[in-house]
Design a protein around this motif. Structure first.
Motif, PDB file in Angstrom:
ATOM      1  N   LEU A 161      -6.923  -6.908 -11.073  1.00  0.00           N
ATOM      2  CA  LEU A 161      -6.469  -5.519 -11.028  1.00  0.00           C
ATOM      3  C   LEU A 161      -7.661  -4.576 -11.007  1.00  0.00           C
ATOM      4  N   LYS A 162      -8.679  -4.888 -11.783  1.00  0.00           N
ATOM      5  CA  LYS A 162      -9.869  -4.044 -11.846  1.00  0.00           C
ATOM      6  C   LYS A 162     -10.518  -3.916 -10.468  1.00  0.00           C
ATOM      7  N   GLN A 163     -10.641  -5.010  -9.763  1.00  0.00           N
ATOM      8  CA  GLN A 163     -11.257  -4.980  -8.440  1.00  0.00           C
ATOM      9  C   GLN A 163     -10.412  -4.202  -7.437  1.00  0.00           C
ATOM     10  N   ALA A 164      -9.116  -4.173  -7.646  1.00  0.00           N
ATOM     11  CA  ALA A 164      -8.242  -3.422  -6.741  1.00  0.00           C
ATOM     12  C   ALA A 164      -8.314  -1.932  -7.010  1.00  0.00           C
ATOM     13  N   VAL A 165      -8.638  -1.556  -8.235  1.00  0.00           N
ATOM     14  CA  VAL A 165      -8.685  -0.140  -8.606  1.00  0.00           C
ATOM     15  C   VAL A 165      -9.986   0.510  -8.178  1.00  0.00           C
ATOM     16  N   ILE A 166     -11.077  -0.230  -8.195  1.00  0.00           N
ATOM     17  CA  ILE A 166     -12.395   0.361  -7.975  1.00  0.00           C
ATOM     18  C   ILE A 166     -12.565   0.987  -6.589  1.00  0.00           C
ATOM     19  N   PRO A 167     -12.178   0.341  -5.475  1.00  0.00           N
ATOM     20  CA  PRO A 167     -12.406   0.971  -4.172  1.00  0.00           C
ATOM     21  C   PRO A 167     -11.679   2.306  -4.077  1.00  0.00           C
ATOM     22  N   HIS A 168     -12.328   3.285  -3.446  1.00  0.00           N
ATOM     23  CA  HIS A 168     -11.708   4.595  -3.315  1.00  0.00           C
ATOM     24  C   HIS A 168     -10.904   4.630  -2.021  1.00  0.00           C
ATOM     25  N   ASP A 169      -9.643   4.381  -2.161  1.00  0.00           N
ATOM     26  CA  ASP A 169      -8.736   4.382  -1.019  1.00  0.00           C
ATOM     27  C   ASP A 169      -7.352   4.714  -1.544  1.00  0.00           C
ATOM     28  N   LEU A 170      -6.474   5.220  -0.690  1.00  0.00           N
ATOM     29  CA  LEU A 170      -5.132   5.574  -1.142  1.00  0.00           C
ATOM     30  C   LEU A 170      -4.368   4.331  -1.577  1.00  0.00           C
ATOM     31  N   GLY A 171      -3.604   4.461  -2.646  1.00  0.00           N
ATOM     32  CA  GLY A 171      -2.722   3.368  -3.032  1.00  0.00           C
ATOM     33  C   GLY A 171      -2.955   2.792  -4.404  1.00  0.00           C
ATOM     34  N   GLN A 172      -4.187   2.928  -4.959  1.00  0.00           N
ATOM     35  CA  GLN A 172      -4.437   2.285  -6.241  1.00  0.00           C
ATOM     36  C   GLN A 172      -3.607   2.888  -7.364  1.00  0.00           C
ATOM     37  N   ALA A 173      -3.386   4.194  -7.317  1.00  0.00           N
ATOM     38  CA  ALA A 173      -2.591   4.819  -8.374  1.00  0.00           C
ATOM     39  C   ALA A 173      -1.172   4.244  -8.380  1.00  0.00           C
ATOM     40  N   TYR A 174      -0.604   3.991  -7.201  1.00  0.00           N
ATOM     41  CA  TYR A 174       0.727   3.395  -7.122  1.00  0.00           C
ATOM     42  C   TYR A 174       0.703   1.954  -7.613  1.00  0.00           C
ATOM     43  N   LEU A 175      -0.386   1.265  -7.335  1.00  0.00           N
ATOM     44  CA  LEU A 175      -0.533  -0.098  -7.841  1.00  0.00           C
ATOM     45  C   LEU A 175      -0.500  -0.107  -9.370  1.00  0.00           C
ATOM     46  N   LEU A 176      -1.252   0.788  -9.985  1.00  0.00           N
ATOM     47  CA  LEU A 176      -1.274   0.856 -11.443  1.00  0.00           C
ATOM     48  C   LEU A 176       0.080   1.281 -11.995  1.00  0.00           C
ATOM     49  N   GLU A 177       0.732   2.198 -11.301  1.00  0.00           N
ATOM     50  CA  GLU A 177       2.055   2.650 -11.724  1.00  0.00           C
ATOM     51  C   GLU A 177       3.051   1.495 -11.710  1.00  0.00           C
ATOM     52  N   ASP A 178       3.083   0.744 -10.624  1.00  0.00           N
ATOM     53  CA  ASP A 178       4.029  -0.365 -10.512  1.00  0.00           C
ATOM     54  C   ASP A 178       3.679  -1.504 -11.459  1.00  0.00           C
ATOM     55  N   TYR A 179       2.391  -1.768 -11.607  1.00  0.00           N
ATOM     56  CA  TYR A 179       1.978  -2.799 -12.566  1.00  0.00           C
ATOM     57  C   TYR A 179       2.445  -2.434 -13.974  1.00  0.00           C
ATOM     58  N   GLY A 181       9.287   4.030  -0.643  1.00  0.00           N
ATOM     59  CA  GLY A 181       9.759   2.656  -0.791  1.00  0.00           C
ATOM     60  C   GLY A 181       8.761   1.655  -0.239  1.00  0.00           C
ATOM     61  N   THR A 182       8.176   1.995   0.908  1.00  0.00           N
ATOM     62  CA  THR A 182       7.185   1.111   1.522  1.00  0.00           C
ATOM     63  C   THR A 182       5.907   1.045   0.680  1.00  0.00           C
ATOM     64  N   THR A 183       5.489   2.187   0.161  1.00  0.00           N
ATOM     65  CA  THR A 183       4.295   2.225  -0.684  1.00  0.00           C
ATOM     66  C   THR A 183       4.470   1.349  -1.925  1.00  0.00           C
ATOM     67  N   HIS A 184       5.608   1.499  -2.595  1.00  0.00           N
ATOM     68  CA  HIS A 184       5.856   0.665  -3.770  1.00  0.00           C
ATOM     69  C   HIS A 184       5.988  -0.803  -3.375  1.00  0.00           C
ATOM     70  N   GLY A 185       6.598  -1.059  -2.230  1.00  0.00           N
ATOM     71  CA  GLY A 185       6.722  -2.439  -1.772  1.00  0.00           C
ATOM     72  C   GLY A 185       5.365  -3.113  -1.625  1.00  0.00           C
ATOM     73  N   LYS A 186       4.398  -2.383  -1.093  1.00  0.00           N
ATOM     74  CA  LYS A 186       3.060  -2.945  -0.912  1.00  0.00           C
ATOM     75  C   LYS A 186       2.391  -3.242  -2.251  1.00  0.00           C
ATOM     76  N   SER A 187       2.509  -2.318  -3.209  1.00  0.00           N
ATOM     77  CA  SER A 187       1.856  -2.560  -4.492  1.00  0.00           C
ATOM     78  C   SER A 187       2.575  -3.639  -5.295  1.00  0.00           C
ATOM     79  N   MET A 188       3.910  -3.707  -5.178  1.00  0.00           N
ATOM     80  CA  MET A 188       4.637  -4.820  -5.799  1.00  0.00           C
ATOM     81  C   MET A 188       4.160  -6.153  -5.238  1.00  0.00           C
ATOM     82  N   HIS A 189       4.026  -6.185  -3.910  1.00  0.00           N
ATOM     83  CA  HIS A 189       3.591  -7.421  -3.246  1.00  0.00           C
ATOM     84  C   HIS A 189       2.255  -7.881  -3.816  1.00  0.00           C
TER      85      HIS A 189
END
Length: 368
Positions: free
Chosen positions: A304-322, A14-22
Motif C-alpha cells: 500500500l505504501k508503494q502505491a501511495v507514494i507516486p503522485h498520480d490521480l487515484g491514490q486517495a480513492y485507494l486509501l478510502e476503499d482500503y 463506480g469505475t474509479t472505486h472498481g479499480k482501487s478495489m481490484h
C-alpha cells in the motif's frame, strides 16, 4: 466478514472505486471478492464487467442488493436515489459505502445516518479528500500547539462544469438528479475539511450565482463561515469552462503564530510554512508531505505504501476503499461514517438558506 462486493453505478466514480478495489483484492491487501455490477447503461455495464470479471451483471440495483452472494454494497449513482438505495441495502443488513453527497439535504442525510446506526453495519461516506496527504498534513500543522489558535482561512476550489470532459455525463446539470450545484456536489468536501480543521460552525453568510443558467444548479458559491472556536473562514467554489484545469484547490491559513498555504495540487502539494518556531519561511516539499502522511495514516503495508507514494490521480480513492474494506473485513465501523457527512450537509443547508434569504444564518450544533 469477508467482503463480497457489489457496485451500483458504473460511471466515473463506480469505475474509479472498481479499480482501487481490484488493487486491494489482487494485491492481497484485502481478502474479498468483487462480485457484481448494477448499471442501467448497457455499454457502461458491459465495460465494467469486462474489466472486473464480476459474475453478477445486471441493470437492476434491486437485484444486486437482494443477491445472497453480496454482503457489501457501493452506491456510486447520482445523488437523487442515494436515500432509497441506502435504505434497501441497510434493510438487508449489508455493509454500505455511499458516495458523496449522501443526499440533497441534511434531513435526508440524517435519515441515512440513523438507518445505518440502526442496522449496525459497517458504513462509510465518500469524502475522499480526508485521504489527501496535503489536507491531512495541513490539519496537523494547524493543530500543533506551537501554531497558536487558528484565526482565519481562505479556501477556493474550482473545476470545469462537470457535465463534459472526462465526466462523460450530464446529470450534474440536472437539478432533479443533483439537487443543487457546486456547493453541494463539489464543495461538500471543502466544508467537511474546514470542519475537521476548525470544529463546529456557529454562523454562515452565503451567496450563490448561476452564470451557466442551469436552473437550480449554482456554479458559484461564496460563504463566510464563523466557527465556535473563533476562526472566520472565507470559502468559494466555482464551476467554470476551463477544461484544462480539471479540479483544483488552494488554501491559506493564518494562526496566531504561523501561516500555512498551498495551491492547485490538493493531493501532495508543497506546503509553504511561516512560523515563529523557524523564524521565517520553510517549505514542505511534496515528498515530505506524502512521507508525513504515510507515517500518520498510518500506512504500514509496503504494498500500500508503494502505491501511495507516486503522485498520480487515484491514490486517495485507494486509501478510502482500503479503509472501508478493512473495516468490513474486521467487523467494525469505519471512522468516516454517515454522521460526519450529515453535519457537513447541515452546514451546507445553512449556506443555501443564507443565500436565499440574504442574511446570516446560525448553524445548530450537532448532538453530543
Amino acid at each position: 466478514m469477508r467482503p463480497r462486493i457489489g457496485v451500483i453505478g458504473a460511471g466515473v466514480m463506480g469505475t474509479t472505486h472498481g479499480k482501487s478495489m481490484h488493487f486491494c483484492l489482487k494485491s492481497g491487501l484485502i481478502d474479498g471478492e468483487l462480485v457484481g455490477i448494477a448499471e442501467e447503461d448497457a455499454a457502461r455495464r458491459a465495460a465494467f464487467a469486462r474489466a472486473s470479471g464480476v459474475s453478477l451483471v445486471t441493470a437492476s440495483a434491486d437485484e444486486l442488493i437482494a443477491s445472497p452472494e453480496i454482503n457489501t454494497v457501493y452506491i456510486c449513482t447520482p445523488t437523487f436515489n442515494h436515500v432509497e438505495l441506502a435504505r434497501k441495502v441497510l434493510g438487508r443488513g449489508k455493509a454500505l459505502f455511499c458516495e458523496k453527497p449522501l443526499a440533497f439535504n441534511g434531513r435526508d442525510a440524517a435519515i441515512m445516518r440513523d438507518a445505518a446506526k440502526k442496522a449496525g453495519v459497517t458504513h462509510q461516506v465518500g469524502l475522499v479528500m480526508r485521504f489527501s496527504p496535503v489536507i491531512a498534513v495541513t490539519r496537523d500543522l494547524i493543530h500543533d500547539p506551537a501554531s497558536g489558535r487558528p484565526m482565519t482561512c481562505i479556501m477556493v476550489d474550482d473545476q470545469f462544469f462537470p457535465i463534459q470532459g472526462h465526466y462523460a455525463s450530464t446529470w450534474r446539470g440536472d437539478v432533479t438528479k443533483v439537487g443543487a450545484g457546486t456547493l453541494l456536489e463539489h464543495a461538500i468536501h471543502d466544508v467537511d475539511i474546514l470542519i475537521s480543521y476548525f470544529g463546529r460552525v456557529k454562523r454562515v453568510f452565503g451567496v450563490t450565482r448561476h452564470f451557466f443558467d442551469r436552473e437550480g444548479v449554482e456554479d458559484l458559491s461564496s460563504a463566510i463561515m464563523e466557527f465556535e472556536g473563533g476562526a472566520v473562514v472565507s470559502h468559494t467554489s466555482i464551476w467554470h469552462n476551463l477544461l484544462h484545469r480539471g479540479s483544483s484547490r488552494r488554501m491559506h491559513v493564518v494562526c496566531e503564530n504561523a501561516q500555512y498555504s498551498w495551491e492547485d495540487d490538493d493531493y501532495a502539494g508543497a506546503i509553504r510554512c511561516e512560523t515563529n518556531t523557524t523564524g521565517g519561511r520553510t517549505d514542505l516539499t511534496s515528498e515530505e508531505v506524502v512521507a508525513r502522511f504515510i507515517e500518520r495514516f498510518p500506512v504500514t503495508d509496503d504494498r500500500l505504501k508503494q502505491a501511495v507514494i507516486p503522485h498520480d490521480l487515484g491514490q486517495a480513492y485507494l486509501l478510502e476503499d482500503y479503509t472501508f474494506l478493512k473495516a468490513v473485513s474486521e467487523d467494525r465501523q469505519s471512522w468516516l461514517d454517515f454522521g460526519v457527512a450529515t453535519y457537513a450537509h447541515e452546514v451546507v443547508d445553512a449556506i443555501y438558506e443564507s443565500a436565499r434569504e440574504g442574511r446570516p444564518v446560525d448553524v445548530a450544533s450537532p448532538p453530543s
